[in-house]
Enzyme design. Structure first.
Site, PDB file in Angstrom:
ATOM      1  N   ASP A 292     -19.301  25.753   5.629  1.00 44.11           N
ATOM      2  CA  ASP A 292     -20.506  25.800   6.451  1.00 44.11           C
ATOM      3  C   ASP A 292     -21.202  27.157   6.311  1.00 44.11           C
ATOM      4  O   ASP A 292     -20.542  28.193   6.206  1.00 44.11           O
ATOM      5  CB  ASP A 292     -20.113  25.554   7.914  1.00 44.11           C
ATOM      6  CG  ASP A 292     -21.301  25.266   8.803  1.00 44.11           C
ATOM      7  OD1 ASP A 292     -22.056  24.335   8.479  1.00 44.11           O
ATOM      8  OD2 ASP A 292     -21.466  25.960   9.822  1.00 44.11           O
ATOM      9  N   GLU A 339     -22.672  24.392   1.806  1.00 44.18           N
ATOM     10  CA  GLU A 339     -23.724  24.057   2.786  1.00 44.18           C
ATOM     11  C   GLU A 339     -24.803  25.136   2.672  1.00 44.18           C
ATOM     12  O   GLU A 339     -24.709  26.209   3.256  1.00 44.18           O
ATOM     13  CB  GLU A 339     -23.128  24.000   4.197  1.00 44.18           C
ATOM     14  CG  GLU A 339     -24.086  23.439   5.247  1.00 44.18           C
ATOM     15  CD  GLU A 339     -24.937  24.508   5.902  1.00 44.18           C
ATOM     16  OE1 GLU A 339     -26.148  24.579   5.542  1.00 44.18           O
ATOM     17  OE2 GLU A 339     -24.433  25.255   6.743  1.00 44.18           O
ATOM     18  N   ASP A 395     -25.195  18.318  12.880  1.00 49.00           N
ATOM     19  CA  ASP A 395     -26.100  19.164  13.656  1.00 49.00           C
ATOM     20  C   ASP A 395     -27.488  18.548  13.834  1.00 49.00           C
ATOM     21  O   ASP A 395     -28.309  19.094  14.582  1.00 49.00           O
ATOM     22  CB  ASP A 395     -26.267  20.523  12.982  1.00 49.00           C
ATOM     23  CG  ASP A 395     -25.092  21.452  13.231  1.00 49.00           C
ATOM     24  OD1 ASP A 395     -24.384  21.250  14.239  1.00 49.00           O
ATOM     25  OD2 ASP A 395     -24.877  22.370  12.424  1.00 49.00           O
TER      26      ASP A 395
END
Length: 499
Positions: A292, A339, A395
């Site tokens: 991430d 990401e 998200d």
């Protein structure tokens, strides 16, 4: 990666009679269902133990597992719990949502009972587990035992001697809290034993697991307490600055995450030994690791400690390819998903390119005028093969929820692009999913909510908010044969089936 497809569903979102998804028979059933739907990947969220806010991205440890995911029925089968004891717990009254306060109270009381009935046994498997995980298990179990003994407060508020890990204080706590430390170790033993069995079952059924690790660790974690030298902390072990994201079209004040920033120079001097250990551990858990906020390795956004928003942060240079060269030298080539969403610069693009890792494409971003980034990067005709396409992530809003929140201009643009002028709003998820599956991207991952056509009541997380996130769950009827056949047909038609 070969051309293939998968589904994003958190472990916590699996069906369960005990309030939260776990490594139960429902997890094995989901693996069977994935295979029947011609899927090759199951992407999950981080599995670490969670604290305030219940976020898997703010865990008490980057190495430990969440005791919430331990299957209680397995403990019943082992004679460590009874059906009645499990049924007597109040797990909440809504099968669609996790009630974390009830889970916290109910799970730990049952796991403590199981521990009391187990702890006098002589387990060779437990001893082997402890030896295999000695790099982190002793620090973590002591950390959690001390935390619980002090009412759960952050380690930064502990008495100075144990906060600073003075040897005498550590030894005293090891003696005083020996049973609680052993309990913490037992829960980790259960977690890893059950997870390894589930992952093995998935792999035997040709399902690979995509794990997710945040770039940062929580300030209130065993990682920072045990290794403060790896982070930019002052002499009182308070951070000089914390992590976040700058303001954008979705947030006027940015995102203030609050994680401590790495001391990248010191990490470099150690040959990135902590990061290598972290990645080695991750590949014991997962087949592929999604990192991430990958752009933070190129440049990271540092916000002065004490700020109430992310407005006054500054971009600073990260370790770049030096980190990944050292990881590859130690571990060999491994599958990583970068990401690379958000504010992307040419240097970020170069880092992703040089790493060889596939980046991410999110279809929602291509048609949302609120996005201040390069929307054209997310239009499918601009993709390269070496990427992973999503309709949305954990998200983002669900497709149906997002569709209702964007303006008419964005909707018109999307309908024109997909030639979906006559698709009713309630079914608009279908052409979006088909668009992603048809794309040239090697891998296509669709969140379960989008296949089910659910609105924002089923959204997993709204960044920068606390209190109503990470709660959504499926029920058994969601993953029926009809949906598996529908998904399987699309997967076959778009050349993504590996069966």
């Amino acid at each position: 990666m070969e051309r293939s497809a998968g589904i994003l569903l958190a472990i916590s979102s699996l069906p369960s009679k005990y309030g939260i998804g776990s490594f139960s028979k429902e997890a094995y059933r989901f693996v069977d269902w994935l295979r029947s739907a011609h899927q090759s990947y199951w992407q999950i969220l981080p599995m670490g133990p969670t604290g305030y806010g219940d976020s898997p991205y703010q865990s008490f440890s980057t190495f430990a597992g969440n005791p919430y995911f331990i299957d209680l029925d397995t403990l019943v089968d082992q004679g460590l719990l009874t059906d009645r004891e499990c049924r007597e717990i109040d797990w909440g009254d809504d099968d669609r949502y996790v009630d974390y306060s009830k889970i916290y109270n109910g799970r730990y009381s049952l796991l403590r009972k199981a521990y009391e009935r187990w702890k006098m046994t002589d387990s060779m498997e437990f001893s082997m587990f402890m030896d295999e995980n000695k790099e982190w298990i002793y620090d973590y179990s002591l950390f959690m035992a001390v935390k619980d003994s002090l009412g759960g407060i952050s380690w930064t508020e502990w008495p100075q001697d144990i906060r600073n890990r003075q040897p005498d204080a550590v030894q005293q706590m090891q003696i005083k809290l020996a049973d609680e430390i052993h309990f913490q170790q037992y829960m980790q033993y259960l977690f890893y034993t059950q997870w390894n069995a589930l992952k093995s079952y998935a792999n035997k059924n040709h399902i690979r697991i995509i794990g997710d690790i945040p770039i940062y660790v929580a300030m209130d974690s065993a990682d920072v307490w045990a290794h403060p030298e790896l982070f930019r902390l002052d002499e009182d072990r308070r951070p000089y600055e914390v992590a976040g994201c700058p303001p954008d079209g979705f947030s006027e004040t940015g995102q203030l995450w609050g994680n401590p920033i790495y001391d990248w120079e010191l990490n470099r001097q150690t040959g990135y030994s902590w990061w290598i250990a972290r990645m080695r551990h991750s590949y014991k858990l997962y087949d592929v690791v999604r990192i991430d906020h990958f752009r933070g390795f190129d440049e990271y956004y540092a916000i002065p400690y004490g700020e109430e928003t992310a407005v006054n942060g500054k971009w600073k240079k990260g370790p770049g390819m030096d980190l990944f060269r050292n990881i590859e030298k130690a571990l060999g080539k491994r599958d990583v998903i970068a990401e690379d969403l958000g504010f992307v610069t040419d240097s970020v693009r170069k880092l992703v390119h040089d790493s060889g890792f596939p980046g991410m494409k999110v279809v929602e971003f291509a048609f949302d005028v609120r996005d201040t980034g390069a929307a054209s990067d997310y239009l499918p005709h601009n993709y390269i093969r070496n990427c992973v396409v999503y309709t949305g992530t954990h998200d983002n809003e669900t497709l149906i929820g997002w569709w209702s929140s964007i303006d008419q201009r964005s909707r018109d643009m999307a309908r024109d692009y997909m030639a979906a002028h006559y698709t009713p709003d309630r079914l608009i998820n279908v052409p979006f999913i088909t668009l992603a599956m048809r794309s040239i991207a090697d891998l296509c991952i669709i969140p379960m909510q989008d296949y089910l056509g659910l609105d924002n009541k089923s959204r997993m997380n709204k960044p920068s908010t606390v209190g109503d996130n990470w709660r959504w769950r499926t029920i058994s009827d969601d993953t029926d044969d009809d949906l598996a056949e529908e998904i399987g047909s699309l997967t076959l038609m778009t050349g993504r089936s590996k069966m």
